[in-house]
Design an enzyme around this catalytic site. Sequence first.
Site, short mmCIF file in Angstrom:
data_model
loop_
_atom_site.label_atom_id
_atom_site.label_comp_id
_atom_site.label_asym_id
_atom_site.label_seq_id
_atom_site.Cartn_x
_atom_site.Cartn_y
_atom_site.Cartn_z
N CYS A 69 0.86 -1.18 0.00
CA CYS A 69 0.00 0.00 0.00
C CYS A 69 0.90 1.23 0.00
O CYS A 69 1.77 1.37 0.87
CB CYS A 69 -0.86 -0.04 1.27
SG CYS A 69 -1.76 1.46 1.60
N CYS A 181 -1.04 4.32 -6.00
CA CYS A 181 -1.90 3.58 -5.08
C CYS A 181 -2.09 2.20 -5.70
O CYS A 181 -2.39 2.11 -6.89
CB CYS A 181 -3.24 4.29 -4.91
SG CYS A 181 -4.50 3.29 -4.08
#
Length: 260
Positions: A69, A181
């Site tokens: 992440c 992302c």
Amino acid sequence: MLIFDSGIGGISILENIKKNIPNINYIYLLDNEGFPYGEKKESFIIQRCIKIINTIIKIYPIKIVIVACNTASTISLSILKKIFNIPIIGVLPLLDQAIKKTKNNKIGLIATTATINSSYIKNIMSECIYAKSIKVIATNELAKLAEKKIRKLSISNIKLKNIFNSWIMLSVKPDTIYLGCTHFSFLKDEIQNIFYQPITFLDSHITVTKIVKQYFLNNQTNQIIKKNVFLYSEYNQEINKLLWFLKKYQFNTIKKINLN
Ligand code: DGL
């Protein structure tokens, strides 16, 4: 190997790792209770990552952790590396690749609000002599659209266009987009479709895979987890909509883990 994210984004990292290290076994932790990290305070994200790793190392013999992440990595990676005595690999936007690739000198960086506001991004932007060519979008909506797509729910093209509006309006639009992302990799086709020019998409997946591969080459005896486990932090009906997608990743066990 422990690999975690707030949602399904980290699965795009896992997919790349699996492609290159087919025999790998893994624990995937989907912290859906914490989703979206992009809207959370830095202190929450740091504490959450510490909690996740601490919880898992007590249960499973983890030797390596992938923070799959960008939001969690940009905010907490340096802290996690200091706290834990095992290799921790994160996904960090690497803009130099985009600078090399662009032909029209317009680069797009899109990431969550928390990532864009992180000191990691502020520092790389202030050190980058090409910063003027880099157009930035901070959005927490795009990860939500990726979660919908993976659950086979329809995603609104209007919402998608609104997210990219500031780039669509430019007379010279970015020809190279850095997906900051891990969720966004699942939406490449949809993003491409709203621009009337070919886009080169970049992300950190190959870099992360290379590091993991090197780790396993150097530590061949270290893969002591013999099955694949999928853990989620909150049970809700939405989890059932993911089951078709999870089939592709050969999880032997799917269960809830308590992170509170
Ligand atoms: N997948 C996460 C990332 O790479 C973000 C999603 C979220 O906001 O939780 O930044």
